[in-house]
Scaffold this motif. Structure first.
Motif, PDB file in Angstrom:
ATOM      1  N   ALA A  47       0.821  -1.216   0.000  1.00  0.00           N
ATOM      2  CA  ALA A  47       0.000   0.000   0.000  1.00  0.00           C
ATOM      3  C   ALA A  47       0.855   1.266   0.000  1.00  0.00           C
ATOM      4  CB  ALA A  47      -0.925  -0.008   1.215  1.00  0.00           C
ATOM      5  N   GLU A  48       0.311   2.321  -0.635  1.00  0.00           N
ATOM      6  CA  GLU A  48       0.931   3.648  -0.645  1.00  0.00           C
ATOM      7  C   GLU A  48      -0.055   4.647  -0.062  1.00  0.00           C
ATOM      8  OE1 GLU A  48       2.687   4.828  -4.382  1.00  0.00           O
ATOM      9  OE2 GLU A  48       2.894   2.731  -4.992  1.00  0.00           O
ATOM     10  N   HIS A  49       0.483   5.564   0.718  1.00  0.00           N
ATOM     11  CA  HIS A  49      -0.349   6.558   1.397  1.00  0.00           C
ATOM     12  C   HIS A  49      -1.089   7.442   0.392  1.00  0.00           C
ATOM     13  CE1 HIS A  49      -1.653   9.276   4.568  1.00  0.00           C
ATOM     14  NE2 HIS A  49      -1.205  10.303   3.851  1.00  0.00           N
ATOM     15  N   GLY A  50      -2.374   7.674   0.652  1.00  0.00           N
ATOM     16  CA  GLY A  50      -3.168   8.599  -0.146  1.00  0.00           C
ATOM     17  C   GLY A  50      -3.747   8.030  -1.420  1.00  0.00           C
ATOM     18  N   HIS A  92       1.136   1.514  10.318  1.00  0.00           N
ATOM     19  CA  HIS A  92      -0.278   1.187  10.363  1.00  0.00           C
ATOM     20  C   HIS A  92      -0.910   1.539   9.016  1.00  0.00           C
ATOM     21  CE1 HIS A  92      -0.526   0.135  14.529  1.00  0.00           C
ATOM     22  NE2 HIS A  92      -0.166   1.328  14.958  1.00  0.00           N
ATOM     23  N   MET A  93      -1.906   0.761   8.630  1.00  0.00           N
ATOM     24  CA  MET A  93      -2.692   1.075   7.440  1.00  0.00           C
ATOM     25  C   MET A  93      -4.151   1.174   7.838  1.00  0.00           C
ATOM     26  SD  MET A  93      -3.108  -0.962   3.793  1.00  0.00           S
ATOM     27  CE  MET A  93      -3.726  -2.483   4.547  1.00  0.00           C
ATOM     28  N   GLY A  94      -4.818   2.232   7.367  1.00  0.00           N
ATOM     29  CA  GLY A  94      -6.233   2.406   7.630  1.00  0.00           C
ATOM     30  C   GLY A  94      -6.938   2.966   6.416  1.00  0.00           C
ATOM     31  N   ILE A 143      -6.349   5.060   1.087  1.00  0.00           N
ATOM     32  CA  ILE A 143      -5.457   4.380   2.020  1.00  0.00           C
ATOM     33  C   ILE A 143      -4.714   5.424   2.848  1.00  0.00           C
ATOM     34  CG2 ILE A 143      -3.365   2.973   2.195  1.00  0.00           C
ATOM     35  CD1 ILE A 143      -4.320   1.503  -0.335  1.00  0.00           C
ATOM     36  N   LYS A 144      -4.728   5.236   4.160  1.00  0.00           N
ATOM     37  CA  LYS A 144      -4.055   6.161   5.055  1.00  0.00           C
ATOM     38  C   LYS A 144      -3.021   5.382   5.872  1.00  0.00           C
ATOM     39  CE  LYS A 144      -4.947   9.640   8.643  1.00  0.00           C
ATOM     40  NZ  LYS A 144      -5.989  10.312   9.468  1.00  0.00           N
TER      41      LYS A 144
END
Length: 360
Positions: free
Chosen positions: A230-233, A249-251, A258-259
């Protein structure tokens, strides 16, 4: 004076071509009152011979060894004398990292990082190995059929039974959490889903730092879906699987993006399924499927209950199919689950949801 029953110690076979590693692991095993060293082997061929002769309860197996490597030794042991095997690997080169997970195809139960002999870090790595050996020693393993050298893993059969979820959605995302045994469960689920699966899938998998790229490569070769880190945003896409990066953390953030976060570990874990599930409950409410797979501990259980109360569809992996029925059991005991299913039926349920979406 009454006679007290003495608990039988868990007998460990240590396999490694490095005398330094063998000695460190021998000391760690002998220092634990629940374990004892059944034997020591320097290569895969010797490991096979000593497994047949000594019948250990669990094996700590090196990956790179002369004469016969860890994959071949694991395959032969699972064909001739099925025994719980933990792969202890230092292979972290991104070009070769996926090879670690081929040992899971051969029948190993878990993969763990080899000690790096740097003071406290070494002791922590050895402690993780000892705890993993204890947990895996209790897992029932079955004999594997002999396969021709180089044969690829079989394509998993489609589950004929249609698993109809008790909640109909509509859904916009799938969120999963997994720990020990997770790679095998994820492979079983993802390999059965169609390439045009209509939802994005976010996954938190507890794994030693450095192994994640290999896991992603290995799973990508087992499924029609696109698997990545995953990549932020980024807004997650349908038919894609996103893994939380090492130590972040991934949320799910506003707008379903993805945050990623460097906020403190939850229960010593970062990434954690708890963080992912809580964010999914906050942002997605009843429009998400939450799935908690095999693993030690209770990460994600309380937050899956929050998702359930928000109307999300919540599923745990069934006890008989788990390598460790820890996290799903905690979720069941917390009243967090709509369903308990083995991986192949979790896949069937997701396919049912997918097929229903195509008719709408």
């Amino acid at each position: 004076m009454g006679v007290h029953e003495v608990k039988k110690r868990i007998r460990v076979l240590i396999v490694d071509d490095s005398s330094v590693v063998r000695e460190a692991m021998r000391h760690a095993v002998e220092s634990d009152p629940e374990l004892e060293v059944a034997g020591i082997a320097e290569n895969g061929r010797e490991a096979l011979e000593k497994t047949l002769a000594l019948e250990p309860d669990v094996i700590a197996m090196d990956f790179h060894m002369p004469d016969m490597n860890g994959i071949k030794a694991t395959r032969r042991i699972m064909e001739e004398k099925p025994t719980p095997i933990v792969i202890v690997s230092g292979l972290l080169d991104p070009k070769e990292a996926s090879a670690n997970f081929m040992a899971l195809d051969a029948g190993a139960l878990a993969l763990i990082e080899k000690p790096r002999f740097l003071g406290q870090e070494q002791q922590q790595a050895l402690a993780r190995i000892v705890e993993t050996l204890k947990a895996m020693s209790e897992v029932a393993v079955v004999r594997r059929r002999r396969k021709p050298e180089g044969e690829r893993p079989e394509t998993p059969p489609r589950v004929e039974q249609s698993i109809r979820p008790p909640k109909r959605g509509p859904f916009s995302m799938v969120c999963m959490g997994a720990s020990t045994g997770g790679p095998q469960a994820l492979s079983s689920i993802l390999s059965r889903l169609p390439g045009n699966f209509f939802l994005p899938i976010l996954v938190v998998q507890h794994i030693a730092p450095g192994f994640l790229p290999g896991l992603v490569q290995w799973l990508d070769s087992h499924t029609q879906l696109e698997v990545g880190i995953a990549e932020h945003g980024k807004r997650p896409l349908a038919g894609h699987v996103y893994f939380a990066p090492d130590n972040r953390h991934m949320g799910v953030g506003p707008g379903n993006v993805i945050k990623l976060s460097d906020s403190p570990p939850l229960g010593s874990l970062r990434p954690s399924a708890s963080h992912l599930f809580q964010s999914a409950a906050d942002v997605l409410g009843d429009k998400v499927v939450g799935i908690l797979l095999t693993g030690m501990g209770h990460d994600g259980a309380a937050e899956l209950a929050v998702m359930n109360r928000c109307g999300a569809l919540t599923v745990g992996q069934s006890e008989e199919s788990c390598i460790v029925f820890g996290m799903p059991k905690a979720a069941r005991d917390a009243g967090a689950l709509d369903l308990l299913l083995p991986p192949e039926e979790i896949a069937s349920m997701l396919i049912t949801i997918h097929n229903s979406s195509e008719k709408q």
